[in-house]
Design an enzyme around this catalytic site. Structure first.
Site, short mmCIF file in Angstrom:
data_model
loop_
_atom_site.label_atom_id
_atom_site.label_comp_id
_atom_site.label_asym_id
_atom_site.label_seq_id
_atom_site.Cartn_x
_atom_site.Cartn_y
_atom_site.Cartn_z
N LYS A 1 0.85 -1.20 0.00
CA LYS A 1 0.00 0.00 0.00
C LYS A 1 0.88 1.25 0.00
CE LYS A 1 -3.98 -2.16 2.10
NZ LYS A 1 -4.55 -2.71 3.32
N ASP B 1 -11.54 2.94 3.75
CA ASP B 1 -11.88 1.52 3.67
C ASP B 1 -13.40 1.32 3.57
OD1 ASP B 1 -10.12 -0.55 3.41
OD2 ASP B 1 -9.64 -0.71 5.54
N GLN C 1 -5.29 -1.43 9.40
CA GLN C 1 -5.16 -2.76 8.83
C GLN C 1 -5.82 -3.80 9.75
OE1 GLN C 1 -3.63 -3.49 5.74
NE2 GLN C 1 -4.50 -5.51 6.11
#
Ligand code: NDP
Length: 303
Positions: free
Chosen positions: A54, A121, A98
């Site tokens: 990422k 997200d 995460q």
């Protein structure tokens, strides 16, 4: 029938290119460099690989990447404080924590502590609610968003198609079903308690497999001409000594290729789309904060 292979790598590369152009355009327009922060708690090897990828791709599209690495035993409140700091950081326009988090931390609490406007997200309960009700513009979870882009590349008009989603997680299955419904598909969601699942999938025009069961979905589950999106990423032991573990999807790929009209491979299908969509969401988040539009080419790619 020989299935068309849906090349996620190529679609993701083209999306990242448009994101890069948008980042530059917004920088010219507003004077700001876009920033994406990724929070990693603990040392899970798979999560470390994701976070590294990422960060690399964030920099490649011209954004600033912030990596916040925290110990696995961090108290929940300290993690919430870190999220709050990022919420107020004017250089940060997207925040991703995460997952999975260590067992002593309440994942839902942490996700809902992220500023909704920076929730790239798309897991915040307000973004899920917006997606479900159509109220306002939702931040869409990256993996299902990537699946929709791949699906539309082979089925431009989804209206009236019967889509079967295998899996009902908050991260993939549920938002995927919602997106398909919003595209006017007839949607069936199957899960581990579903009875006669093969009878259901055999009626599908589209199957999205997100169950985490290596190669479980075989040609017997399919009607000829079905379009398959395989979200699963499963690591199998190497076939021969000295080789790397094999990555396979939830679909028996070679078998399915003889029946399906189109299919995403694993690796090289849905996987590369997830990060590309995360970057696109950061552009969307920033543009919304600035009350400006995202460039038309990027908007077109997002569908
Ligand atoms: P979860 O484990 O959270 O959910 C799996 C879902 O599959 C559950 O709803 C479960 O049902 C259902 N399920 C399990 N076994 C069966 C079965 N035999 N028949 C029907 N349904 C079943 O997984 P995720 O949604 O997080 O991920 C799914 C897969 O996608 C994994 O392989 C994961 O690695 C991959 N993934 C890939 C991403 C990418 O970027 N390509 C991103 C995210 C995930 P129940 O609810 O009843 O338990």
């Amino acid at each position: 029938m020989v299935a068309k292979i849906i090349d996620g790598k190529a679609v993701a590369a083209s999306l990242r290119e448009e994101v890069g152009i948008a980042v530059e355009h917004l920088k010219q327009q507003t004077g700001n460099v876009l920033g994406l922060a990724v929070v990693l708690v603990g040392e899970d090897p798979a999560s470390q690989v994701y976070v590294r990828n990422k960060a690399k791709q964030t920099k490649e599209v011209g954004m600033e990447s912030f990596e916040i690495r925290l110990p696995a035993d961090i108290p929940e409140q300290k993690l919430l404080d870190e999220v709050e700091k990022l919420n107020h950081d004017t250089k940060v326009h997207g925040i991703l924590v995460q997952l999975p988090l260590p067992a002593h931390i309440d994942e839902t609490k942490v996700i809902n502590a992220i500023d909704v406007a920076k929730d790239v997200d798309g897991f915040h309960v307000i973004n899920s609610g917006k997606l479900a009700t159509g109220q306002g513009s939702a931040m869409i979870p990256c993996t299902p968003m990537g699946c929709m882009i791949l699906l539309r590349s082979v089925v431009p008009d989804l209206s009236g198609k019967h889509a079967v989603v295998l899996g009902r997680s908050n991260i993939v299955g549920k938002p995927m079903a919602q997106l398909l419904l919003n595209a006017s598909c007839t949607v069936t969601i199957c899960h581990s308690r579903t009875q006669n699942v093969q009878e259901i999938t055999r009626q599908a025009d589209i199957i999205v497999a997100a169950i985490g069961r290596p190669e479980m979905v075989t040609s017997e589950w399919m009607k000829p001409g079905v379009v398959i999106i395989d979200v699963g990423i499963n690591r199998l032991p190497p076939e021969h000594e000295g080789e790397k573990p094999r990555l396979v999807g939830d679909v028996a790929y070679a078998d399915a290729c003889g029946v399906a009209a189109a299919i995403t491979p694993v690796p090289g299908g849905v996987g590369p789309m997830t990060i590309a969509c995360l970057l696109a969401n950061t552009v969307k988040a920033y543009a919304a904060m600035q009350q400006t539009e995202i460039p038309e080419n990027l908007s077109k790619q997002l569908g």
